[in-house]
Design a protein around this motif. Structure first.
Motif, PDB file in Angstrom:
ATOM      1  N   THR A   4       0.828  -1.195   0.000  1.00 48.69           N
ATOM      2  CA  THR A   4       0.000   0.000   0.000  1.00 48.69           C
ATOM      3  C   THR A   4       0.868   1.252   0.000  1.00 48.69           C
ATOM      4  O   THR A   4       1.828   1.338   0.753  1.00 48.69           O
ATOM      5  N   GLN A   5       0.529   2.198  -0.855  1.00 50.46           N
ATOM      6  CA  GLN A   5       1.320   3.424  -0.981  1.00 50.46           C
ATOM      7  C   GLN A   5       0.691   4.575  -0.209  1.00 50.46           C
ATOM      8  O   GLN A   5      -0.501   4.557   0.089  1.00 50.46           O
ATOM      9  N   ILE A   6       1.513   5.586   0.076  1.00 50.12           N
ATOM     10  CA  ILE A   6       1.001   6.808   0.712  1.00 50.12           C
ATOM     11  C   ILE A   6       0.016   7.466  -0.254  1.00 50.12           C
ATOM     12  O   ILE A   6       0.260   7.504  -1.453  1.00 50.12           O
ATOM     13  N   LEU A  36       4.383  -4.464   7.006  1.00 50.26           N
ATOM     14  CA  LEU A  36       4.114  -3.089   6.592  1.00 50.26           C
ATOM     15  C   LEU A  36       3.114  -2.482   7.567  1.00 50.26           C
ATOM     16  O   LEU A  36       2.080  -3.067   7.855  1.00 50.26           O
ATOM     17  N   ARG A  37       3.470  -1.304   8.103  1.00 47.10           N
ATOM     18  CA  ARG A  37       2.574  -0.628   9.040  1.00 47.10           C
ATOM     19  C   ARG A  37       2.199   0.715   8.451  1.00 47.10           C
ATOM     20  O   ARG A  37       3.030   1.384   7.832  1.00 47.10           O
ATOM     21  N   LEU A  38       0.938   1.099   8.655  1.00 45.77           N
ATOM     22  CA  LEU A  38       0.417   2.309   8.027  1.00 45.77           C
ATOM     23  C   LEU A  38      -0.161   3.253   9.066  1.00 45.77           C
ATOM     24  O   LEU A  38      -0.714   2.812  10.071  1.00 45.77           O
ATOM     25  N   LEU A  39      -0.048   4.551   8.778  1.00 45.80           N
ATOM     26  CA  LEU A  39      -0.749   5.550   9.574  1.00 45.80           C
ATOM     27  C   LEU A  39      -1.765   6.194   8.642  1.00 45.80           C
ATOM     28  O   LEU A  39      -1.417   6.600   7.533  1.00 45.80           O
ATOM     29  N   THR A  40      -3.016   6.269   9.075  1.00 46.79           N
ATOM     30  CA  THR A  40      -4.067   6.811   8.218  1.00 46.79           C
ATOM     31  C   THR A  40      -4.634   8.094   8.818  1.00 46.79           C
ATOM     32  O   THR A  40      -4.432   8.392   9.989  1.00 46.79           O
ATOM     33  N   LYS A  41      -5.383   8.827   7.974  1.00 48.63           N
ATOM     34  CA  LYS A  41      -5.984  10.090   8.399  1.00 48.63           C
ATOM     35  C   LYS A  41      -7.165  10.383   7.493  1.00 48.63           C
ATOM     36  O   LYS A  41      -7.108  10.120   6.299  1.00 48.63           O
ATOM     37  N   GLY A  42      -8.243  10.881   8.078  1.00 49.63           N
ATOM     38  CA  GLY A  42      -9.391  11.288   7.268  1.00 49.63           C
ATOM     39  C   GLY A  42      -9.084  12.584   6.546  1.00 49.63           C
ATOM     40  O   GLY A  42      -8.436  13.463   7.115  1.00 49.63           O
ATOM     41  N   ASP A  43      -9.539  12.701   5.313  1.00 53.96           N
ATOM     42  CA  ASP A  43      -9.247  13.904   4.519  1.00 53.96           C
ATOM     43  C   ASP A  43      -9.719  15.183   5.206  1.00 53.96           C
ATOM     44  O   ASP A  43      -9.125  16.229   5.060  1.00 53.96           O
ATOM     45  N   ASN A  44     -10.829  15.095   5.945  1.00 60.25           N
ATOM     46  CA  ASN A  44     -11.381  16.308   6.565  1.00 60.25           C
ATOM     47  C   ASN A  44     -10.960  16.459   8.019  1.00 60.25           C
ATOM     48  O   ASN A  44     -11.422  17.363   8.705  1.00 60.25           O
ATOM     49  N   ARG A  62      -0.715  -3.735   8.113  1.00 64.28           N
ATOM     50  CA  ARG A  62      -1.335  -3.852   6.783  1.00 64.28           C
ATOM     51  C   ARG A  62      -2.003  -5.203   6.581  1.00 64.28           C
ATOM     52  O   ARG A  62      -3.091  -5.300   6.035  1.00 64.28           O
ATOM     53  N   SER A  63      -1.363  -6.282   7.045  1.00 65.66           N
ATOM     54  CA  SER A  63      -1.921  -7.605   6.742  1.00 65.66           C
ATOM     55  C   SER A  63      -3.045  -7.999   7.687  1.00 65.66           C
ATOM     56  O   SER A  63      -3.903  -8.798   7.342  1.00 65.66           O
ATOM     57  N   LYS A  64      -3.073  -7.429   8.909  1.00 58.36           N
ATOM     58  CA  LYS A  64      -4.099  -7.836   9.877  1.00 58.36           C
ATOM     59  C   LYS A  64      -5.284  -6.889   9.947  1.00 58.36           C
ATOM     60  O   LYS A  64      -6.416  -7.320  10.073  1.00 58.36           O
ATOM     61  N   ASP A  65      -5.006  -5.577   9.924  1.00 56.12           N
ATOM     62  CA  ASP A  65      -6.064  -4.608  10.205  1.00 56.12           C
ATOM     63  C   ASP A  65      -6.780  -4.099   8.957  1.00 56.12           C
ATOM     64  O   ASP A  65      -7.922  -3.674   9.020  1.00 56.12           O
ATOM     65  N   VAL A  66      -6.068  -4.095   7.831  1.00 56.14           N
ATOM     66  CA  VAL A  66      -6.632  -3.484   6.634  1.00 56.14           C
ATOM     67  C   VAL A  66      -7.429  -4.506   5.832  1.00 56.14           C
ATOM     68  O   VAL A  66      -6.940  -5.597   5.539  1.00 56.14           O
ATOM     69  N   ILE A  67      -8.677  -4.172   5.523  1.00 56.91           N
ATOM     70  CA  ILE A  67      -9.543  -5.084   4.783  1.00 56.91           C
ATOM     71  C   ILE A  67      -9.276  -4.976   3.286  1.00 56.91           C
ATOM     72  O   ILE A  67      -9.264  -5.955   2.561  1.00 56.91           O
ATOM     73  N   GLY A  68      -9.066  -3.759   2.798  1.00 57.49           N
ATOM     74  CA  GLY A  68      -8.871  -3.586   1.362  1.00 57.49           C
ATOM     75  C   GLY A  68      -8.575  -2.142   1.022  1.00 57.49           C
ATOM     76  O   GLY A  68      -8.501  -1.293   1.903  1.00 57.49           O
ATOM     77  N   SER A  69      -8.399  -1.883  -0.261  1.00 60.44           N
ATOM     78  CA  SER A  69      -8.167  -0.522  -0.729  1.00 60.44           C
ATOM     79  C   SER A  69      -9.380  -0.071  -1.522  1.00 60.44           C
ATOM     80  O   SER A  69     -10.056  -0.890  -2.131  1.00 60.44           O
ATOM     81  N   VAL A  70      -9.615   1.225  -1.509  1.00 65.48           N
ATOM     82  CA  VAL A  70     -10.712   1.775  -2.283  1.00 65.48           C
ATOM     83  C   VAL A  70     -10.160   2.209  -3.637  1.00 65.48           C
ATOM     84  O   VAL A  70      -9.187   2.946  -3.705  1.00 65.48           O
TER      85      VAL A  70
END
Length: 107
Positions: A4-6, A36-44, A62-70
């Motif tokens: 997954t990319q930034i 792979l570990r990710l930090l996420t943020k809502g656009d607003n 990434r492999s445990k918590d993330v269900i998929g990409s939009v």
């Protein structure tokens, strides 16, 4: 794939909560030999999602918590998450639709 990319929008589940959250990846750590570990943020949102994660968790695995990409960006997706919490049956419908999107993406 799992790389997954930034800037990518991911759907993730928080342990102990049953509502998936759809937010953008703002930082990534590890990858390759380490998970792979990710930090996420809502656009607003002003702050990143650290507050939303499980207690003591400061990033997503990434492999445990993330269900998929939009794939296609859906405006007002924050409202969808709110709707899902109000109407649980909608979640089933949405997850079904997201599942279809994720499956079609793997062709």
């Amino acid at each position: 794939g799992l790389d997954t990319q930034i800037g990518e929008i991911v759907v993730y589940n928080v342990r102990g909560k049953d509502i998936p959250i759809v937010h953008r990846v703002v930082r990534r750590f590890g990858g390759g030999d380490t998970p792979l570990r990710l930090l996420t943020k809502g656009d607003n949102n002003v702050a990143d999602d650290t507050e939303l994660y499980a207690r003591g968790q400061s990033y997503l695995n990434r492999s445990k918590d993330v269900i998929g990409s939009v794939v296609g960006y859906i405006p007002f997706v924050g409202y969808v998450t709110i709707l899902l919490s109000e109407y649980p049956w909608l979640k089933t419908v949405m997850l079904g639709l997201m599942g279809l999107t994720v499956v079609s993406q793997r062709e």
